[in-house]
Scaffold this motif. Structure first.
Motif, PDB file in Angstrom:
ATOM      1  N   ARG A  79       0.794  -1.244   0.105  1.00  0.00           N
ATOM      2  CA  ARG A  79      -0.065   0.063  -0.015  1.00  0.00           C
ATOM      3  C   ARG A  79       0.914   1.383  -0.103  1.00  0.00           C
ATOM      4  NH1 ARG A  79      -3.000  -3.294  -1.358  1.00  0.00           N
ATOM      5  NH2 ARG A  79      -5.079  -3.806  -0.215  1.00  0.00           N
ATOM      6  N   TYR A  80       0.328   2.308  -0.589  1.00  0.00           N
ATOM      7  CA  TYR A  80       1.159   3.603  -0.884  1.00  0.00           C
ATOM      8  C   TYR A  80       0.128   4.766  -0.134  1.00  0.00           C
ATOM      9  CZ  TYR A  80       4.329   1.685  -4.337  1.00  0.00           C
ATOM     10  OH  TYR A  80       5.355   1.127  -4.938  1.00  0.00           O
ATOM     11  N   PRO A  81       0.472   4.787   1.081  1.00  0.00           N
ATOM     12  CA  PRO A  81      -0.361   6.092   1.875  1.00  0.00           C
ATOM     13  C   PRO A  81      -0.100   7.378   1.372  1.00  0.00           C
ATOM     14  CG  PRO A  81       0.901   4.818   3.384  1.00  0.00           C
ATOM     15  CD  PRO A  81       1.246   4.299   2.069  1.00  0.00           C
ATOM     16  N   LEU A  82      -1.101   8.239   1.644  1.00  0.00           N
ATOM     17  CA  LEU A  82      -0.798   9.854   1.224  1.00  0.00           C
ATOM     18  C   LEU A  82      -1.137  10.529   2.344  1.00  0.00           C
ATOM     19  CD1 LEU A  82      -0.332  11.816  -1.062  1.00  0.00           C
ATOM     20  CD2 LEU A  82      -2.711  11.766  -1.565  1.00  0.00           C
ATOM     21  N   ALA A  83      -0.309  11.576   2.592  1.00  0.00           N
ATOM     22  CA  ALA A  83      -0.709  12.596   3.637  1.00  0.00           C
ATOM     23  C   ALA A  83       0.045  13.694   3.460  1.00  0.00           C
ATOM     24  CB  ALA A  83      -0.366  11.956   5.050  1.00  0.00           C
ATOM     25  N   ARG A  84      -0.712  14.724   4.266  1.00  0.00           N
ATOM     26  CA  ARG A  84       0.022  15.907   4.315  1.00  0.00           C
ATOM     27  C   ARG A  84       0.932  16.281   5.371  1.00  0.00           C
ATOM     28  NH1 ARG A  84      -4.543  20.310   3.972  1.00  0.00           N
ATOM     29  NH2 ARG A  84      -2.818  21.639   4.393  1.00  0.00           N
TER      30      ARG A  84
END
Length: 267
Positions: free
Chosen positions: A227-232
């Motif tokens: 999985r490739y999670p995304l966040a600021r």
């Protein structure tokens, strides 16, 4: 890692060279980041897709993007130490968990964006062929050479790879032959250059490099879901950051990710 023979020496020197390039990029990063409207720290495996996405985003919005692409572990440590990242997109959840525990993420911004598959590759001109991971020919193809992998204790592709090889009962026999690299693209480069006969990389990496071909895909059950999670990142703000964060989840980016060999996780 044990080093013996001319092939191992070549592998070692290539690894040192690639490491030096990454370090040089890290040293010069602050200047590049300061000049950009939005800075993305992302897994090296995302290079082709993010190059395309950032180019179209810049053309459509007029905002400038700086990409820092390396091993997810290295990037997470840099962010924890205060590196000026706006968006983080690693190749596994563990390093995002780490930054979350360090209170470095914008609350509520985290979501899973992409998934991938793990494959065994050889150079395109290689005559290697496998019927599966239980095929004894695997060791014949490896010979006295190295199995190129990202660092197995810290870089996601290496972590997934080690888990898969353990699950398949191959780790103990293959461990002495492994050449570890700082990120998965460096492992891919060793195989493409002929410095390692085999490598463990993501399916998207294999698709991006015409000098390698897939010998076998690891069973999904042999490792945790990729999985490739995304966040600021905390402190990130402004219209450019917000715009790119949403753009990465939009239709244009989705097409680029799919074209590059990733699977997009629908929310």
């Amino acid at each position: 890692m044990s080093q013996a023979g001319g092939g191992s020496d070549i592998t070692s020197r290539i690894r040192c060279f690639l490491s030096a390039l990454i370090c040089a990029g890290t040293v010069g990063f602050a200047t590049a980041a300061a000049a950009a409207d939005v800075t993305v720290f992302a897994a090296a495996s995302l290079k082709n897709a993010l190059d395309e996405i950032s180019t179209t985003f810049e053309a459509e919005t007029g905002h400038s993007v700086s990409l820092s692409l390396a091993g997810s572990s290295l990037l997470a440590r840099q962010i924890a130490l205060g590196a000026p990242a706006d968006i983080y997109l690693p190749a596994n959840a563990a390093w995002m968990d780490y930054l979350e525990s360090e209170n470095r993420l914008v609350s509520g911004s985290r979501r899973d964006l992409l998934s991938n598959r793990l494959v065994l590759v050889a150079a395109t001109e290689s005559t290697a062929a496998l019927t599966g991971f239980d095929d004894p020919a695997l060791f014949d193809h490896l010979g006295q050479g190295k199995l190129a992998m990202a660092m197995v204790e810290s870089v996601p592709a290496g972590i997934y790879g080690k888990s898969a090889l353990q699950s398949l009962g191959l780790w103990q026999d293959l461990a002495p032959h492994i050449a570890q690299t700082d990120n998965v693209r460096a492992a891919l480069a060793l195989v493409a250059a002929g410095a390692a006969p085999l490598g463990v990389v993501y399916a998207s990496d294999a698709q991006a490099e015409p000098r390698v071909r897939v010998l076998a895909e690891f069973p999904a059950r042999s490792h945790a879901p990729i999985r490739y999670p995304l966040a600021r990142i905390q402190g990130a703000g402004g219209p450019a950051v917000e715009a790119l964060f949403h753009y990465l989840q939009g239709a244009r980016a989705r097409d680029a990710f799919l074209s590059a060999g990733f699977d997009v996780i629908a929310e």
